[in-house]
Structures are given as structure tokens and as C-alpha cells.
Design a protein around this motif. Structure first.
Motif, short mmCIF file in Angstrom:
data_model
loop_
_atom_site.label_atom_id
_atom_site.label_comp_id
_atom_site.label_asym_id
_atom_site.label_seq_id
_atom_site.Cartn_x
_atom_site.Cartn_y
_atom_site.Cartn_z
N UNK A 50 0.84 -1.19 0.00
CA UNK A 50 0.00 0.00 0.00
C UNK A 50 0.88 1.25 0.00
N UNK A 51 0.27 2.40 -0.23
CA UNK A 51 1.00 3.65 -0.38
C UNK A 51 1.79 4.01 0.88
N UNK A 52 1.23 3.77 2.06
CA UNK A 52 1.92 4.08 3.30
C UNK A 52 3.22 3.31 3.44
N UNK A 53 3.19 2.03 3.09
CA UNK A 53 4.40 1.21 3.15
C UNK A 53 5.43 1.69 2.12
N UNK A 54 4.96 2.07 0.93
CA UNK A 54 5.85 2.57 -0.11
C UNK A 54 6.56 3.84 0.34
N UNK A 55 5.82 4.76 0.96
CA UNK A 55 6.42 6.01 1.43
C UNK A 55 7.42 5.76 2.56
N UNK A 56 7.11 4.81 3.41
CA UNK A 56 8.03 4.47 4.50
C UNK A 56 9.33 3.92 3.93
N UNK A 57 9.23 3.03 2.94
CA UNK A 57 10.42 2.46 2.32
C UNK A 57 11.25 3.52 1.60
N UNK A 58 10.60 4.45 0.93
CA UNK A 58 11.32 5.50 0.22
C UNK A 58 11.98 6.50 1.17
N UNK A 59 11.38 6.72 2.32
CA UNK A 59 11.91 7.68 3.29
C UNK A 59 13.05 7.10 4.12
N UNK A 60 13.19 5.79 4.15
CA UNK A 60 14.25 5.15 4.92
C UNK A 60 15.57 5.28 4.17
N UNK A 61 16.60 5.85 4.81
CA UNK A 61 17.90 5.97 4.13
C UNK A 61 18.50 4.59 3.85
N UNK A 62 19.06 4.46 2.68
CA UNK A 62 19.67 3.19 2.29
C UNK A 62 21.15 3.20 2.61
N UNK A 63 21.66 2.04 3.01
CA UNK A 63 23.09 1.90 3.29
C UNK A 63 23.87 1.99 1.99
N UNK A 64 25.12 2.44 2.10
CA UNK A 64 25.99 2.48 0.94
C UNK A 64 26.22 1.06 0.46
N UNK A 65 26.23 0.89 -0.83
CA UNK A 65 26.41 -0.43 -1.42
C UNK A 65 27.89 -0.81 -1.38
N UNK A 66 28.17 -2.00 -0.88
CA UNK A 66 29.55 -2.49 -0.81
C UNK A 66 29.78 -3.40 -2.00
N UNK A 67 30.72 -3.01 -2.85
CA UNK A 67 31.02 -3.80 -4.04
C UNK A 67 31.91 -5.00 -3.70
N UNK A 68 32.95 -4.77 -2.95
CA UNK A 68 33.85 -5.84 -2.56
C UNK A 68 34.46 -5.55 -1.21
N UNK A 69 34.90 -6.57 -0.55
CA UNK A 69 35.52 -6.36 0.75
C UNK A 69 37.02 -6.19 0.57
N UNK A 70 37.57 -5.26 1.36
CA UNK A 70 39.03 -5.02 1.29
C UNK A 70 39.74 -5.77 2.37
#
Length: 70
Positions: A50-70
Motif C-alpha cells: 500500500x502507499x503508506x508502506x511505499x512512502x516508509x520504504x522511500x523515506x528510509x535511508x539506504x546503506x551504501x552499497x559495498x562492491x567488494x571487501x578489502x
């Protein structure tokens, strides 16, 4: 579950544009909106119950994507 298309303007202001049932239609809609070239505006498609869940997901900051481990 439907696909919700949102316009996101700073500072994280969400504006619902359309709700579509088919992925291909939603993808085409977002691509067409992105072609307008508005600066500072982002268009996103999200899959949610539903729209409320969609807005909550969009408002949540996403973690930086890790391509590979160093």
C-alpha cells in the motif's frame, strides 16, 4: 502488489504520481518522467502492499552499497 511511482524533491518530499499493476507499465512511466530533465528531482518506482508502506520504504535511508571487501 502494485507498483507506486513517486516524485522525490529535496528535502525528501514525496509526491505520489500513479499506481500501476504491471511492472513494464511502471518502468515505462518512470523512464518517461526522468526524460523531462528536471534538476534536483528524482523519480522512483517502488513495489509495496500500500502507499503508506511505499512512502516508509522511500523515506528510509539506504546503506551504501559495498562492491567488494578489502
Amino acid at each position: 502488489m502494485p507498483y507506486f511511482v513517486y516524485k522525490i524533491t529535496p528535502p525528501l518530499e514525496l509526491t505520489h504520481i500513479v499506481t500501476l499493476e504491471q511492472y513494464q507499465e511502471a518502468r515505462a512511466q518512470v523512464r518517461a518522467l526522468r526524460q523531462t530533465g528536471e534538476s534536483g528531482v528524482e523519480y522512483r518506482m517502488i513495489f509495496a502492499n500500500q502507499a503508506g508502506e511505499a512512502e516508509k520504504l522511500l523515506a528510509t535511508p539506504r546503506d551504501e552499497r559495498v562492491i567488494g571487501e578489502d
